[in-house]
Design a protein around this motif. Structure first.
Motif, PDB file in Angstrom:
ATOM      1  N   THR A  32       7.702  20.976 -14.415  1.00 53.57           N
ATOM      2  CA  THR A  32       8.506  21.857 -13.572  1.00 53.57           C
ATOM      3  C   THR A  32       7.983  21.890 -12.144  1.00 53.57           C
ATOM      4  OG1 THR A  32       9.078  23.242 -15.456  1.00 53.57           O
ATOM      5  CG2 THR A  32       9.355  24.203 -13.265  1.00 53.57           C
ATOM      6  N   SER A  33       6.671  22.108 -11.986  1.00 51.43           N
ATOM      7  CA  SER A  33       6.118  22.219 -10.638  1.00 51.43           C
ATOM      8  C   SER A  33       6.257  20.914  -9.866  1.00 51.43           C
ATOM      9  CB  SER A  33       4.646  22.646 -10.692  1.00 51.43           C
ATOM     10  OG  SER A  33       3.863  21.678 -11.347  1.00 51.43           O
ATOM     11  N   TYR A  34       6.099  19.775 -10.549  1.00 53.36           N
ATOM     12  CA  TYR A  34       6.231  18.496  -9.856  1.00 53.36           C
ATOM     13  C   TYR A  34       7.684  18.223  -9.484  1.00 53.36           C
ATOM     14  CZ  TYR A  34       1.453  16.827 -10.137  1.00 53.36           C
ATOM     15  OH  TYR A  34       0.119  16.657  -9.929  1.00 53.36           O
ATOM     16  N   ARG A  35       8.602  18.599 -10.368  1.00 50.20           N
ATOM     17  CA  ARG A  35      10.021  18.405 -10.055  1.00 50.20           C
ATOM     18  C   ARG A  35      10.438  19.263  -8.875  1.00 50.20           C
ATOM     19  NH1 ARG A  35      11.612  18.996 -14.737  1.00 50.20           N
ATOM     20  NH2 ARG A  35      12.120  21.220 -14.701  1.00 50.20           N
ATOM     21  N   GLU A  36       9.960  20.517  -8.849  1.00 49.17           N
ATOM     22  CA  GLU A  36      10.279  21.398  -7.735  1.00 49.17           C
ATOM     23  C   GLU A  36       9.704  20.866  -6.425  1.00 49.17           C
ATOM     24  OE1 GLU A  36       8.824  25.202  -8.850  1.00 49.17           O
ATOM     25  OE2 GLU A  36      10.491  25.645 -10.212  1.00 49.17           O
ATOM     26  N   ALA A  37       8.523  20.279  -6.500  1.00 45.40           N
ATOM     27  CA  ALA A  37       7.908  19.719  -5.296  1.00 45.40           C
ATOM     28  C   ALA A  37       8.750  18.585  -4.723  1.00 45.40           C
ATOM     29  CB  ALA A  37       6.505  19.220  -5.609  1.00 45.40           C
ATOM     30  N   LEU A  38       9.235  17.724  -5.594  1.00 43.78           N
ATOM     31  CA  LEU A  38       9.969  16.546  -5.141  1.00 43.78           C
ATOM     32  C   LEU A  38      11.374  16.896  -4.662  1.00 43.78           C
ATOM     33  CD1 LEU A  38       8.847  13.977  -7.863  1.00 43.78           C
ATOM     34  CD2 LEU A  38       7.951  14.276  -5.554  1.00 43.78           C
ATOM     35  N   THR A  39      11.894  18.058  -5.077  1.00 42.82           N
ATOM     36  CA  THR A  39      13.244  18.448  -4.653  1.00 42.82           C
ATOM     37  C   THR A  39      13.218  19.484  -3.530  1.00 42.82           C
ATOM     38  OG1 THR A  39      13.313  20.124  -6.414  1.00 42.82           O
ATOM     39  CG2 THR A  39      14.250  17.958  -6.910  1.00 42.82           C
ATOM     40  N   VAL A  94       3.586  11.887  -2.104  1.00 44.57           N
ATOM     41  CA  VAL A  94       4.889  11.394  -1.643  1.00 44.57           C
ATOM     42  C   VAL A  94       4.886  11.230  -0.129  1.00 44.57           C
ATOM     43  CG1 VAL A  94       7.339  11.942  -1.480  1.00 44.57           C
ATOM     44  CG2 VAL A  94       6.098  12.403  -3.599  1.00 44.57           C
ATOM     45  N   VAL A  95       4.381  12.241   0.568  1.00 48.43           N
ATOM     46  CA  VAL A  95       4.331  12.193   2.028  1.00 48.43           C
ATOM     47  C   VAL A  95       3.430  11.050   2.495  1.00 48.43           C
ATOM     48  CG1 VAL A  95       3.469  13.447   4.054  1.00 48.43           C
ATOM     49  CG2 VAL A  95       4.920  14.608   2.392  1.00 48.43           C
ATOM     50  N   GLY A  96       2.297  10.867   1.816  1.00 47.39           N
ATOM     51  CA  GLY A  96       1.407   9.768   2.176  1.00 47.39           C
ATOM     52  C   GLY A  96       2.065   8.415   2.012  1.00 47.39           C
ATOM     53  N   SER A  97       2.868   8.277   0.960  1.00 46.64           N
ATOM     54  CA  SER A  97       3.563   7.012   0.716  1.00 46.64           C
ATOM     55  C   SER A  97       4.593   6.732   1.800  1.00 46.64           C
ATOM     56  CB  SER A  97       4.241   7.045  -0.655  1.00 46.64           C
ATOM     57  OG  SER A  97       4.987   5.866  -0.869  1.00 46.64           O
ATOM     58  N   VAL A  98       5.428   7.735   2.092  1.00 46.26           N
ATOM     59  CA  VAL A  98       6.460   7.552   3.112  1.00 46.26           C
ATOM     60  C   VAL A  98       5.816   7.304   4.471  1.00 46.26           C
ATOM     61  CG1 VAL A  98       8.426   8.622   4.281  1.00 46.26           C
ATOM     62  CG2 VAL A  98       8.099   8.950   1.818  1.00 46.26           C
ATOM     63  N   GLY A  99       4.711   8.027   4.748  1.00 49.62           N
ATOM     64  CA  GLY A  99       4.025   7.812   6.013  1.00 49.62           C
ATOM     65  C   GLY A  99       3.529   6.390   6.162  1.00 49.62           C
ATOM     66  N   ALA A 100       2.993   5.820   5.090  1.00 49.99           N
ATOM     67  CA  ALA A 100       2.525   4.437   5.142  1.00 49.99           C
ATOM     68  C   ALA A 100       3.684   3.467   5.349  1.00 49.99           C
ATOM     69  CB  ALA A 100       1.764   4.091   3.867  1.00 49.99           C
ATOM     70  N   PHE A 101       4.860   3.780   4.782  1.00 45.72           N
ATOM     71  CA  PHE A 101       6.040   2.955   5.051  1.00 45.72           C
ATOM     72  C   PHE A 101       6.381   2.988   6.541  1.00 45.72           C
ATOM     73  CE2 PHE A 101       7.223   3.145   0.451  1.00 45.72           C
ATOM     74  CZ  PHE A 101       7.406   1.782   0.272  1.00 45.72           C
ATOM     75  N   GLY A 102       6.038   4.109   7.197  1.00 48.04           N
ATOM     76  CA  GLY A 102       6.241   4.173   8.642  1.00 48.04           C
ATOM     77  C   GLY A 102       5.472   3.089   9.365  1.00 48.04           C
ATOM     78  N   GLY A 143       0.817  -1.210   0.000  1.00 49.25           N
ATOM     79  CA  GLY A 143       0.000   0.000   0.000  1.00 49.25           C
ATOM     80  C   GLY A 143       0.848   1.255   0.000  1.00 49.25           C
ATOM     81  N   ALA A 144       1.921   1.237   0.769  1.00 48.74           N
ATOM     82  CA  ALA A 144       2.828   2.391   0.808  1.00 48.74           C
ATOM     83  C   ALA A 144       3.499   2.592  -0.549  1.00 48.74           C
ATOM     84  CB  ALA A 144       3.882   2.177   1.891  1.00 48.74           C
ATOM     85  N   ALA A 145       3.957   1.503  -1.161  1.00 51.25           N
ATOM     86  CA  ALA A 145       4.633   1.609  -2.459  1.00 51.25           C
ATOM     87  C   ALA A 145       3.707   2.124  -3.552  1.00 51.25           C
ATOM     88  CB  ALA A 145       5.197   0.241  -2.850  1.00 51.25           C
ATOM     89  N   LEU A 146       2.422   1.783  -3.463  1.00 48.42           N
ATOM     90  CA  LEU A 146       1.471   2.191  -4.500  1.00 48.42           C
ATOM     91  C   LEU A 146       1.039   3.647  -4.367  1.00 48.42           C
ATOM     92  CD1 LEU A 146      -0.901  -0.908  -4.761  1.00 48.42           C
ATOM     93  CD2 LEU A 146       0.785  -0.134  -6.439  1.00 48.42           C
ATOM     94  N   ARG A 147       1.287   4.268  -3.248  1.00 49.60           N
ATOM     95  CA  ARG A 147       0.756   5.616  -3.028  1.00 49.60           C
ATOM     96  C   ARG A 147       1.362   6.649  -3.982  1.00 49.60           C
ATOM     97  NH1 ARG A 147      -1.093   6.994   3.074  1.00 49.60           N
ATOM     98  NH2 ARG A 147      -2.708   5.404   3.177  1.00 49.60           N
ATOM     99  N   ILE A 148       2.626   6.497  -4.351  1.00 49.58           N
ATOM    100  CA  ILE A 148       3.213   7.473  -5.272  1.00 49.58           C
ATOM    101  C   ILE A 148       2.622   7.332  -6.675  1.00 49.58           C
ATOM    102  CG2 ILE A 148       5.348   8.189  -6.421  1.00 49.58           C
ATOM    103  CD1 ILE A 148       6.804   7.737  -3.806  1.00 49.58           C
ATOM    104  N   PRO A 149       2.609   6.129  -7.287  1.00 46.85           N
ATOM    105  CA  PRO A 149       1.956   6.039  -8.613  1.00 46.85           C
ATOM    106  C   PRO A 149       0.470   6.385  -8.568  1.00 46.85           C
ATOM    107  CG  PRO A 149       2.560   3.850  -7.793  1.00 46.85           C
ATOM    108  CD  PRO A 149       3.238   4.848  -6.923  1.00 46.85           C
ATOM    109  N   TYR A 150      -0.209   6.082  -7.479  1.00 47.37           N
ATOM    110  CA  TYR A 150      -1.621   6.449  -7.369  1.00 47.37           C
ATOM    111  C   TYR A 150      -1.782   7.973  -7.366  1.00 47.37           C
ATOM    112  CZ  TYR A 150      -4.004   1.965  -6.597  1.00 47.37           C
ATOM    113  OH  TYR A 150      -4.578   0.734  -6.755  1.00 47.37           O
ATOM    114  N   THR A 151      -0.848   8.681  -6.747  1.00 52.45           N
ATOM    115  CA  THR A 151      -0.910  10.146  -6.734  1.00 52.45           C
ATOM    116  C   THR A 151      -0.820  10.703  -8.143  1.00 52.45           C
ATOM    117  OG1 THR A 151       0.084  10.289  -4.539  1.00 52.45           O
ATOM    118  CG2 THR A 151       0.267  12.232  -5.934  1.00 52.45           C
ATOM    119  N   PHE A 152       0.111  10.183  -8.926  1.00 49.69           N
ATOM    120  CA  PHE A 152       0.314  10.706 -10.272  1.00 49.69           C
ATOM    121  C   PHE A 152      -0.702  10.160 -11.268  1.00 49.69           C
ATOM    122  CE2 PHE A 152       4.412  11.299  -8.179  1.00 49.69           C
ATOM    123  CZ  PHE A 152       4.620  12.643  -8.461  1.00 49.69           C
ATOM    124  N   ALA A 153      -1.534   9.211 -10.824  1.00 49.86           N
ATOM    125  CA  ALA A 153      -2.623   8.736 -11.690  1.00 49.86           C
ATOM    126  C   ALA A 153      -3.725   9.783 -11.812  1.00 49.86           C
ATOM    127  CB  ALA A 153      -3.198   7.433 -11.137  1.00 49.86           C
TER     128      ALA A 153
END
Length: 464
Positions: A237-244, A398-406, A92-102
């Motif tokens: 651009t906006s997504y790249r800036e968010a991730l960095t 991204v935050v949701g995914s990492v949080g679920a890995f927690g 579930g944690a791993a899927l959260r990032i691709p689900y976000t960009f879906a």
């Protein structure tokens, strides 16, 4: 097509799929919001809540079923049991990032329909696993892993809803959306034990079959009544800036402390009661109280953050989590079940509040940073703030995914602690250190207003 056109066309027959994309969406415009925006936003929110709720129902199914597997002839070790708890969390944690960009790729309507429909697969697998005789352990592991699709729904739902509401309503809207999903944990923990004992004996297949008709209804409602926003379309651009952004890993850590704890505790709590206090194993049936209270507390965290500031609420929330962990530690050491159970429920309260407050911080962080950049560069404010919303949407995923890995880490900590020493104390001490670290991080980046502020400026001036 404007939203006014969309709403006119929805009278009588439902729109076609192509007309469900809305090109003009200005929730910050008060006239637009009260004229048509509010109605559309709340309709999409409630349908999103239903689909996300079912995702949590399915995501946590194995944590409930595993307690009764021994009653139907499947006896697994503590290590094997915890892997059945960990795998749904991990997937579930791993899927959260691709689900976000879906959401930008397929639209909120299309992806909510698809992700809800996918929940039928693990339900069918679980029903088959507990019905057939001699099902091997590896198939239970596979079923647990596929249940992880339910965990991915959260990030796509939160990203989608974040675009519908104005800033002053976003904390409440995201809190309701998240709480409606989170409460699925408690609903499963409450209803599934009743369902599996209907009739004679233990019927574990009912744990899966009971959700399938509701999933079909939710998928149909999402398809016919939801909308997709072109405003959610990404620009690289906006997504790249968010991730960095430096704030992305900071908020991810804080969300590990709140949501990671919530989902980790939710998965483990019924089993921990039976393992640590075997004389009170009957109380595993009311373990749903923790997840229920934590879910209800989440919109309260968003509401408080709208009024008092998310960073301040988050800071004191982690102090409360640290104190609650001390209470659980004392309960385990003194073999005091009442203290253990009560302190654990307190932990759920604070994880819920923290879930709401941390998510409220994300859009404000990017709006503040964007305003400061625009003041320096003179770029167009409207375009920059729209990009900031897309950045915040990406960070939510991204935050949701990492949080679920927690949640995975917390369950691994419980597993290794029990296997190594037969006690929960080492795991609880590690969790206490995590909460204290989160107190320090929140203070340094978002609350600290005088200490070393000139050498290391932060966002405290904006009352994030």
């Amino acid at each position: 097509m404007t939203i006014e056109n969309v709403e006119r066309n929805t009278t009588g027959a439902e729109q076609t799929a192509t007309a469900r994309w809305i090109d003009h969406w200005e929730p910050e415009d008060a006239g637009f919001w009260h004229r048509t925006g509010k109605r559309v936003a709340w309709r999409n929110l409630w349908l999103s809540v239903l689909a996300e709720h079912l995702g949590f129902n399915v995501w946590t199914l194995m944590s409930i079923v595993v307690v009764s597997l021994d009653d139907v002839g499947y006896t697994f070790t503590v290590g094997q049991t915890f892997w059945l708890l960990i795998l749904p969390n991990l997937v579930g944690a791993a899927l959260r990032i691709p689900y976000t960009f879906a959401i930008p790729r397929f639209g909120g309507r299309g992806w909510t329909t698809t992700s809800a429909s996918l929940l039928l697969v693990p339900c069918a697998m679980l029903a088959g696993a507990v019905t057939a005789e001699g099902t091997p352990y590896w198939f239970f592991l596979l079923t647990a892993a596929i249940m992880g699709v339910g965990g991915g729904n959260f990030s796509s739902s939160m990203t989608n809803i974040s675009f519908f509401f104005p800033e002053h309503r976003k904390g409440l809207a995201l809190g309701i959306n998240a709480a409606g999903g989170n409460i699925g944990v408690a609903v499963s923990q409450l209803l599934v034990p009743f369902a599996i004992h209907l009739g004679t004996g233990v019927n574990l297949s009912y744990a899966a079959l009971m959700w399938m008709p509701v999933i079909v209804v939710s998928s149909a409602c999402s398809w016919f009544f939801m909308n997709s926003l072109t405003a959610a379309k990404p620009d690289n651009t906006s997504y790249r800036e968010a991730l960095t952004s430096k704030h992305t890993p900071v908020m991810a850590l804080l969300y590990v402390g709140t949501f990671g704890s919530f989902i980790g505790f939710s998965f483990a709590f019924p089993s921990l009661i039976g393992i640590a206090f075997s004389d009170f194993s009957r109380f595993a049936g009311i373990a749903f109280i923790g997840a229920l209270i934590g879910s209800v507390a989440r919109p309260i965290g968003g509401w408080l953050s709208d009024r008092l500031g998310g960073a301040r609420i988050t800071l004191w929330n982690f102090v409360g989590l640290a104190l609650g962990t001390v209470g659980v530690l004392l309960g385990v050491r003194a073999d005091n079940f009442a203290l253990f159970f009560g302190s654990f429920v307190l932990l759920f309260v604070f994880t819920g509040i923290g879930n709401g407050s941390t998510y409220r911080m994300i859009p404000l962080i990017f709006r503040t940073e964007t305003s400061a950049r625009v003041a320096r560069t003179g770029e167009d404010m409207d375009a920059a703030q729209k990009a900031a919303k897309r950045q915040a949407g990406a960070v939510v995923g991204v935050v949701g995914s990492v949080g679920a890995f927690g949640g995975v880490v917390i369950n691994l900590a419980f597993k290794f602690s029990l296997q190594a020493g037969g006690t929960l104390i080492p795991a609880l001490l590690a969790i206490l250190v995590l909460f204290l670290a989160c107190v320090l991080v929140t203070w340094w980046f978002y609350v600290r207003s005088t200490f070393a502020i000139e050498r290391a400026p932060n966002l405290s001036y904006a009352r994030i």
